[in-house]
Design a protein around this motif. Structure first.
Motif, mmCIF file in Angstrom:
data_model
loop_
_atom_site.group_PDB
_atom_site.id
_atom_site.type_symbol
_atom_site.label_atom_id
_atom_site.label_comp_id
_atom_site.label_asym_id
_atom_site.label_seq_id
_atom_site.Cartn_x
_atom_site.Cartn_y
_atom_site.Cartn_z
ATOM 1 N N LYS A 81 36.416 25.151 3.590
ATOM 2 C CA LYS A 81 34.952 25.112 3.635
ATOM 3 C C LYS A 81 34.473 23.726 4.051
ATOM 4 O O LYS A 81 33.578 23.590 4.886
ATOM 5 C CB LYS A 81 34.366 25.483 2.271
ATOM 6 C CG LYS A 81 34.459 26.953 1.952
ATOM 7 C CD LYS A 81 33.905 27.236 0.564
ATOM 8 C CE LYS A 81 34.118 28.694 0.180
ATOM 9 N NZ LYS A 81 33.678 28.964 -1.200
ATOM 10 N N THR A 82 35.069 22.705 3.469
ATOM 11 C CA THR A 82 34.692 21.336 3.805
ATOM 12 C C THR A 82 35.003 21.037 5.265
ATOM 13 O O THR A 82 34.190 20.428 5.976
ATOM 14 C CB THR A 82 35.425 20.337 2.894
ATOM 15 O OG1 THR A 82 35.126 20.650 1.538
ATOM 16 C CG2 THR A 82 35.021 18.915 3.192
ATOM 17 N N THR A 83 36.155 21.471 5.739
ATOM 18 C CA THR A 83 36.547 21.254 7.127
ATOM 19 C C THR A 83 35.571 21.935 8.082
ATOM 20 O O THR A 83 35.155 21.347 9.080
ATOM 21 C CB THR A 83 37.971 21.785 7.370
ATOM 22 O OG1 THR A 83 38.862 21.128 6.479
ATOM 23 C CG2 THR A 83 38.414 21.554 8.794
ATOM 24 N N THR A 84 35.187 23.156 7.756
ATOM 25 C CA THR A 84 34.237 23.885 8.589
ATOM 26 C C THR A 84 32.902 23.151 8.641
ATOM 27 O O THR A 84 32.300 23.011 9.710
ATOM 28 C CB THR A 84 34.041 25.313 8.042
ATOM 29 O OG1 THR A 84 35.303 25.974 8.043
ATOM 30 C CG2 THR A 84 33.067 26.096 8.899
ATOM 31 N N MET A 85 32.441 22.659 7.489
ATOM 32 C CA MET A 85 31.178 21.939 7.436
ATOM 33 C C MET A 85 31.246 20.655 8.273
ATOM 34 O O MET A 85 30.320 20.341 9.027
ATOM 35 C CB MET A 85 30.815 21.596 5.987
ATOM 36 C CG MET A 85 29.443 20.959 5.839
ATOM 37 S SD MET A 85 28.978 20.646 4.126
ATOM 38 C CE MET A 85 30.256 19.545 3.589
ATOM 39 N N GLN B 274 33.214 20.077 10.826
ATOM 40 C CA GLN B 274 33.268 20.454 12.245
ATOM 41 C C GLN B 274 31.874 20.810 12.762
ATOM 42 O O GLN B 274 31.496 20.411 13.863
ATOM 43 C CB GLN B 274 34.208 21.642 12.445
ATOM 44 C CG GLN B 274 35.661 21.267 12.368
ATOM 45 C CD GLN B 274 36.571 22.484 12.484
ATOM 46 O OE1 GLN B 274 36.163 23.606 12.220
ATOM 47 N NE2 GLN B 274 37.819 22.242 12.863
ATOM 48 N N GLU B 275 31.108 21.554 11.961
ATOM 49 C CA GLU B 275 29.756 21.917 12.381
ATOM 50 C C GLU B 275 28.896 20.673 12.542
ATOM 51 O O GLU B 275 28.130 20.546 13.499
ATOM 52 C CB GLU B 275 29.140 22.883 11.379
ATOM 53 C CG GLU B 275 29.760 24.268 11.421
ATOM 54 C CD GLU B 275 29.307 25.154 10.278
ATOM 55 O OE1 GLU B 275 28.582 24.675 9.375
ATOM 56 O OE2 GLU B 275 29.680 26.342 10.285
ATOM 57 N N ASN B 276 29.007 19.750 11.586
ATOM 58 C CA ASN B 276 28.239 18.505 11.680
ATOM 59 C C ASN B 276 28.661 17.689 12.897
ATOM 60 O O ASN B 276 27.817 17.093 13.576
ATOM 61 C CB ASN B 276 28.403 17.679 10.403
ATOM 62 C CG ASN B 276 27.655 18.273 9.236
ATOM 63 O OD1 ASN B 276 26.729 19.065 9.398
ATOM 64 N ND2 ASN B 276 28.066 17.919 8.033
ATOM 65 N N GLU C 35 29.839 18.870 15.681
ATOM 66 C CA GLU C 35 29.289 19.532 16.867
ATOM 67 C C GLU C 35 27.814 19.195 17.034
ATOM 68 O O GLU C 35 27.347 18.936 18.151
ATOM 69 C CB GLU C 35 29.492 21.043 16.761
ATOM 70 C CG GLU C 35 30.936 21.466 16.918
ATOM 71 C CD GLU C 35 31.156 22.938 16.583
ATOM 72 O OE1 GLU C 35 30.171 23.636 16.225
ATOM 73 O OE2 GLU C 35 32.307 23.393 16.690
ATOM 74 N N ASP C 36 27.069 19.178 15.916
ATOM 75 C CA ASP C 36 25.653 18.818 15.974
ATOM 76 C C ASP C 36 25.474 17.376 16.460
ATOM 77 O O ASP C 36 24.614 17.084 17.292
ATOM 78 C CB ASP C 36 24.988 18.986 14.601
ATOM 79 C CG ASP C 36 24.885 20.443 14.172
ATOM 80 O OD1 ASP C 36 25.040 21.329 15.041
ATOM 81 O OD2 ASP C 36 24.655 20.685 12.966
#
Length: 100
Positions: A59-63, A65-67, A69-70
């Protein structure tokens, strides 16, 4: 031939044999302990904890990665805006130079 075998046996040290026998006994007892119901329960709870930790890390890794990308998208937009401003500044300066 028999004398050679007896010489080999005489060279074997008792402490090495004792360590080997102790290791065999400890290994046998260890297998019984490791195979017990209580041990299996500990393994199961330990594995469940590892799986929970894995979910948290994912979950932390996904968050992150999303940040990332932003952040990358915003940085590209900032650079595009800056290039556009520089281009407009050059064009304006060229127009003013032509007018003079």
């Amino acid at each position: 031939m028999l004398n050679k075998c007896l010489d080999c046996l005489a060279n074997i040290k008792v402490d090495k044999v004792a360590v080997f026998v102790g290791g065999v006994l400890f290994g046998t007892a260890g297998l019984k302990v490791l195979g017990s119901k209580d041990a299996k329960k500990v393994y199961t709870h330990g594995t469940a904890a590892v799986l929970r930790a894995k979910d948290c890390v994912m979950k932390t890794t996904t968050m992150v990665q999303e940040n990332a990308e932003d952040i990358l998208a915003e940085a590209k937009q900032i650079n595009e805006d800056r290039y556009e401003m520089e281009k407009n500044s050059v064009e304006t300066a060229e127009e003013e130079a032509v007018e003079e």
